[in-house]
Design a protein around this motif. Structure first.
Motif, PDB file in Angstrom:
ATOM      1  N   GLN A   1       0.865  -1.189   0.000  1.00 49.52           N
ATOM      2  CA  GLN A   1       0.000   0.000   0.000  1.00 49.52           C
ATOM      3  C   GLN A   1       0.891   1.224   0.000  1.00 49.52           C
ATOM      4  OE1 GLN A   1      -0.312   2.104   3.236  1.00 49.52           O
ATOM      5  NE2 GLN A   1       1.675   1.078   3.428  1.00 49.52           N
ATOM      6  N   GLY A   2       0.272   2.400  -0.074  1.00 50.04           N
ATOM      7  CA  GLY A   2       1.016   3.642   0.029  1.00 50.04           C
ATOM      8  C   GLY A   2       2.095   3.789  -1.022  1.00 50.04           C
ATOM      9  N   GLN A   3       3.280   4.157  -0.592  1.00 47.23           N
ATOM     10  CA  GLN A   3       4.382   4.404  -1.514  1.00 47.23           C
ATOM     11  C   GLN A   3       4.828   3.148  -2.243  1.00 47.23           C
ATOM     12  OE1 GLN A   3       7.734   6.313   0.364  1.00 47.23           O
ATOM     13  NE2 GLN A   3       9.042   6.129  -1.435  1.00 47.23           N
TER      14      GLN A   3
ATOM     15  N   GLU B   1       8.198  -6.069  -4.448  1.00 46.69           N
ATOM     16  CA  GLU B   1       9.385  -5.856  -5.277  1.00 46.69           C
ATOM     17  C   GLU B   1       9.760  -4.378  -5.362  1.00 46.69           C
ATOM     18  OE1 GLU B   1      11.609  -8.008  -6.503  1.00 46.69           O
ATOM     19  OE2 GLU B   1      10.451  -9.463  -5.356  1.00 46.69           O
ATOM     20  N   SER B   2       8.758  -3.494  -5.386  1.00 48.45           N
ATOM     21  CA  SER B   2       9.080  -2.063  -5.428  1.00 48.45           C
ATOM     22  C   SER B   2       9.769  -1.633  -4.142  1.00 48.45           C
ATOM     23  CB  SER B   2       7.815  -1.231  -5.670  1.00 48.45           C
ATOM     24  OG  SER B   2       6.916  -1.310  -4.567  1.00 48.45           O
ATOM     25  N   PHE B   3       9.366  -2.215  -3.028  1.00 47.55           N
ATOM     26  CA  PHE B   3       9.991  -1.939  -1.732  1.00 47.55           C
ATOM     27  C   PHE B   3      11.437  -2.437  -1.728  1.00 47.55           C
ATOM     28  CE2 PHE B   3      11.053  -2.852   2.678  1.00 47.55           C
ATOM     29  CZ  PHE B   3      10.480  -1.814   3.396  1.00 47.55           C
ATOM     30  N   ILE B   4      11.630  -3.663  -2.197  1.00 48.94           N
ATOM     31  CA  ILE B   4      12.972  -4.256  -2.243  1.00 48.94           C
ATOM     32  C   ILE B   4      13.885  -3.461  -3.162  1.00 48.94           C
ATOM     33  CG2 ILE B   4      14.283  -6.277  -3.006  1.00 48.94           C
ATOM     34  CD1 ILE B   4      11.901  -8.001  -2.031  1.00 48.94           C
ATOM     35  N   ASN B   5      13.388  -3.116  -4.329  1.00 56.51           N
ATOM     36  CA  ASN B   5      14.217  -2.371  -5.297  1.00 56.51           C
ATOM     37  C   ASN B   5      14.642  -1.019  -4.749  1.00 56.51           C
ATOM     38  OD1 ASN B   5      14.017  -4.473  -7.144  1.00 56.51           O
ATOM     39  ND2 ASN B   5      12.260  -3.569  -8.220  1.00 56.51           N
ATOM     40  N   TYR B   6      13.721  -0.347  -4.054  1.00 57.05           N
ATOM     41  CA  TYR B   6      14.032   0.973  -3.522  1.00 57.05           C
ATOM     42  C   TYR B   6      15.122   0.895  -2.453  1.00 57.05           C
ATOM     43  CZ  TYR B   6      13.520   5.477  -1.180  1.00 57.05           C
ATOM     44  OH  TYR B   6      13.763   6.699  -0.612  1.00 57.05           O
ATOM     45  N   TYR B   7      14.944   0.016  -1.474  1.00 56.03           N
ATOM     46  CA  TYR B   7      15.890  -0.052  -0.365  1.00 56.03           C
ATOM     47  C   TYR B   7      17.219  -0.680  -0.769  1.00 56.03           C
ATOM     48  CZ  TYR B   7      12.485   1.770   2.882  1.00 56.03           C
ATOM     49  OH  TYR B   7      11.600   2.611   3.535  1.00 56.03           O
ATOM     50  N   ALA B   8      17.189  -1.563  -1.736  1.00 54.97           N
ATOM     51  CA  ALA B   8      18.439  -2.138  -2.235  1.00 54.97           C
ATOM     52  C   ALA B   8      19.227  -1.094  -3.010  1.00 54.97           C
ATOM     53  CB  ALA B   8      18.153  -3.349  -3.116  1.00 54.97           C
ATOM     54  N   GLY B   9      18.526  -0.310  -3.824  1.00 63.68           N
ATOM     55  CA  GLY B   9      19.197   0.693  -4.641  1.00 63.68           C
ATOM     56  C   GLY B   9      19.645   1.907  -3.861  1.00 63.68           C
TER      57      GLY B   9
ATOM     58  N   SER C   1       7.587  11.600 -10.152  1.00 62.11           N
ATOM     59  CA  SER C   1       7.855  11.248  -8.763  1.00 62.11           C
ATOM     60  C   SER C   1       8.973  10.224  -8.725  1.00 62.11           C
ATOM     61  CB  SER C   1       6.594  10.683  -8.085  1.00 62.11           C
ATOM     62  OG  SER C   1       6.548   9.282  -8.167  1.00 62.11           O
ATOM     63  N   SER C   2       9.612  10.075  -7.563  1.00 62.33           N
ATOM     64  CA  SER C   2      10.732   9.139  -7.449  1.00 62.33           C
ATOM     65  C   SER C   2      10.282   7.689  -7.539  1.00 62.33           C
ATOM     66  CB  SER C   2      11.482   9.369  -6.131  1.00 62.33           C
ATOM     67  OG  SER C   2      10.604   9.227  -5.030  1.00 62.33           O
ATOM     68  N   ASN C   3       8.974   7.453  -7.374  1.00 63.75           N
ATOM     69  CA  ASN C   3       8.448   6.084  -7.452  1.00 63.75           C
ATOM     70  C   ASN C   3       7.393   5.930  -8.553  1.00 63.75           C
ATOM     71  OD1 ASN C   3       9.542   4.303  -5.118  1.00 63.75           O
ATOM     72  ND2 ASN C   3       9.157   6.291  -4.171  1.00 63.75           N
ATOM     73  N   ASN C   4       7.431   6.863  -9.535  1.00 67.53           N
ATOM     74  CA  ASN C   4       6.492   6.801 -10.659  1.00 67.53           C
ATOM     75  C   ASN C   4       5.033   6.863 -10.217  1.00 67.53           C
ATOM     76  OD1 ASN C   4       8.551   6.534 -12.694  1.00 67.53           O
ATOM     77  ND2 ASN C   4       8.819   4.407 -12.020  1.00 67.53           N
ATOM     78  N   HIS C   5       4.781   7.699  -9.211  1.00 62.04           N
ATOM     79  CA  HIS C   5       3.411   7.915  -8.762  1.00 62.04           C
ATOM     80  C   HIS C   5       2.875   9.203  -9.393  1.00 62.04           C
ATOM     81  CE1 HIS C   5       4.509   5.278  -5.080  1.00 62.04           C
ATOM     82  NE2 HIS C   5       3.958   4.554  -6.022  1.00 62.04           N
ATOM     83  N   LEU C   6       1.890   9.820  -8.743  1.00 60.45           N
ATOM     84  CA  LEU C   6       1.242  11.015  -9.283  1.00 60.45           C
ATOM     85  C   LEU C   6       2.257  12.120  -9.551  1.00 60.45           C
ATOM     86  CD1 LEU C   6      -1.366  12.604  -9.941  1.00 60.45           C
ATOM     87  CD2 LEU C   6      -1.486  13.188  -7.501  1.00 60.45           C
ATOM     88  N   LYS C   7       2.198  12.689 -10.748  1.00 61.93           N
ATOM     89  CA  LYS C   7       3.069  13.810 -11.080  1.00 61.93           C
ATOM     90  C   LYS C   7       2.528  15.096 -10.455  1.00 61.93           C
ATOM     91  CE  LYS C   7       4.722  12.171 -15.598  1.00 61.93           C
ATOM     92  NZ  LYS C   7       4.776  12.521 -17.049  1.00 61.93           N
ATOM     93  N   ALA C   8       3.412  15.890  -9.895  1.00 58.97           N
ATOM     94  CA  ALA C   8       2.995  17.166  -9.321  1.00 58.97           C
ATOM     95  C   ALA C   8       2.366  18.056 -10.383  1.00 58.97           C
ATOM     96  CB  ALA C   8       4.191  17.863  -8.677  1.00 58.97           C
TER      97      ALA C   8
END
Length: 262
Positions: free
Chosen positions: A133-135, A140-148, A242-249
């Motif tokens: 949920q959320g960010q 896999e998105s969580f793993i990729n972010y914290y690994a990178g 966005s840094s996670n490809n979410h809503l664009k400002a």
């Protein structure tokens, strides 16, 4: 009366930054490499004022030792440092404290309440980085972010995920008590990475007045529907994503769903 030739420059009010975790990056300049906290704060203070910012809210994470400085104990020490520095003659800008409570943090709620007793906090926000949920919509998105970003191994990240899942439900119970205290203190109360109408409705019910970085248009629209403010990230606007490809400002602004950039 004196007059001044500013040679075509703009004269504008000082900027207010409601949410920045830049101090973390100034102290831990690289993973595991730390500068003295006061030295880092002094240098950040000069960088801030050179950008025209005159009020700066340090967004400090009260979490469970997830990353570098993100623990309730370290956050408390930084709150006290910021207050001491802001009241000294060394400070060039007004430094304020935005306490970020990570849902499930073992001691986060209690530490924030103690700091509220001492009137050391200016704003509070809730964040929930549990994957699914959320960010982080997927594991896999969580793993990729914290690994990178933090160079953690998959095993280390999965241990973090397991901890988050176990503490999330009791964490929300503590969050309800903390929300009651925030309302009593009449402090600015925010949440971030909201991802649905249902989530925003719950947050509105417990007293949240602003949604930071909603991850989708549905959440931004829900916040506006409930008369909440919507804050998007300035870096999101400048970078065009966005840094996670979410809503664009830029999309939120074009749709009239953005009240301010932070």
């Amino acid at each position: 009366r004196n007059s001044f030739n500013v040679h075509g420059r703009l004269i504008a009010p000082g900027l207010v930054d409601l949410h920045s975790d830049a101090l973390e990056k100034c102290i831990e300049i690289r993973p595991g490499v730390y500068f003295d906290a006061e030295f880092a704060l002094q240098n950040l203070d000069r960088r801030i004022v050179s950008c025209g910012i005159t009020t700066f809210c340090h967004a400090l994470s009260f979490a469970d030792n997830e990353l570098g400085l993100r623990s309730s104990e370290r956050a408390e020490s930084m709150v006290r440092l910021i207050r001491h520095y802001s009241q000294s003659r060394k400070s060039a800008v007004r430094h304020m404290v935005h306490a970020r409570y990570e849902i499930g943090a073992k001691h986060g709620s209690e530490v924030i309440q103690r700091l509220l007793d001492e009137r050391l906090i200016d704003a509070v926000s809730f964040m929930d980085h549990t994957p699914g949920q959320g960010q982080f919509k997927t594991l896999e998105s969580f793993i990729n972010y914290y690994a990178g970003t933090y160079k953690l191994t998959r095993k280390e990240i999965l241990c973090m995920v397991d901890h988050k899942k176990k503490t999330r439900e009791p964490g929300w119970d503590k969050a309800m008590d903390l929300a009651s205290r925030i309302r009593k203190e009449h402090l600015p109360f925010l949440s971030h990475d909201d991802d649905s109408l249902e989530k925003v409705a719950l947050l509105k019910e417990i007293g949240v007045t602003a949604s930071e970085f909603p991850v989708c248009m549905e959440a931004a629209q829900a916040a506006k529907k409930f008369n909440m403010k919507v804050f998007m990230g300035a870096p999101n606007l400048i970078r065009g994503c966005s840094s996670n490809n979410h809503l664009k400002a830029s999309d939120a602004l074009e749709a009239g769903m953005c009240d301010a950039l932070v």
